[in-house]
Design an enzyme around this catalytic site. Sequence first.
Site, PDB file in Angstrom:
ATOM      1  N   GLU A  13     -17.080 -47.055  45.814  1.00 38.75           N
ATOM      2  CA  GLU A  13     -17.618 -45.931  45.207  1.00 38.75           C
ATOM      3  C   GLU A  13     -16.758 -45.027  44.415  1.00 38.75           C
ATOM      4  O   GLU A  13     -17.066 -44.361  43.343  1.00 38.75           O
ATOM      5  CB  GLU A  13     -18.059 -44.923  46.362  1.00 38.75           C
ATOM      6  N   ASP A 197     -30.571 -48.875  48.527  1.00 37.28           N
ATOM      7  CA  ASP A 197     -31.480 -49.685  49.455  1.00 37.28           C
ATOM      8  C   ASP A 197     -32.417 -48.718  49.726  1.00 37.28           C
ATOM      9  O   ASP A 197     -32.308 -47.734  49.545  1.00 37.28           O
ATOM     10  CB  ASP A 197     -30.616 -50.240  50.607  1.00 37.28           C
TER      11      ASP A 197
END
Length: 230
Positions: A13, A197
């Site tokens: 990230e 997701d």
Amino acid sequence: MIKIGIIGAMEEEITPILALFPQAQEIALGGNVFYHIAYKGAEIYVAYSKIGKVHSAITASTMILRFGCEKVIFCGVAGGLDTDLAVGDLLLGSKLCQHDVDISAFGHPLGFIPESRVFIETDENLNAIARQVALESNITLKEGIIASGDAFIHSKEKKQWIIENFGAAAVEMEGASVAVVCDSFKVPCCILRSISDSADGAADVSFDEFLDSSARIGANFVKQMIDRLV
Ligand code: SAH
């Protein structure tokens, strides 16, 4: 000179964030590495905390108490709960809660800790900057409650339970703890998440497939926010 902290949970990230800034100086502290970047007269600190509420609380505290960060932005991926959220979408956390806090045996609401609150709001000024970036760049930025807990949510039942009990639009594992730290020290905080997701039975596969691309979307957005803050 303004000092801004940018936190991710995982290396994946922050890699796309670091790639957008000039040379960073590494500072090792508390089992973590903080990247210090001098940028347009501002000081930026970037770090990944490691996964979960405890690690992210340590990192946020370090950013504030050790490095003097005056604003904290968390940028990472999350599971979408709202049917409106698809992989790659950006979500601004309006308020954060801890879905795994339960002392309801004593009559307290789920997510409530005495002397604290179920929901911790993020900073309205930082959120306004995020909206402005979205508007000017023609990016759709959704907003909603984000629920955090120390578990990767990957079932329809648990997902439904979080929606029903907290009205959350997305779920992840660090936002609420960062918000609690920032709220405690009165440091403005912004929680930005790109969806990797849908927190359902296929969440693990989706996460692995979209982690990098979703992290890049968040990183580019945060860079634009930084350019407006410095
Ligand atoms: N694949 C990693 C583990 C990822 S845990 C490994 O093996 O090391 C999931 C991370 O992404 C956390 O940092 C969390 O904040 C975020 N996240 C994305 N989707 C999530 C979901 N469905 N439930 C909880 N956290 C999620």
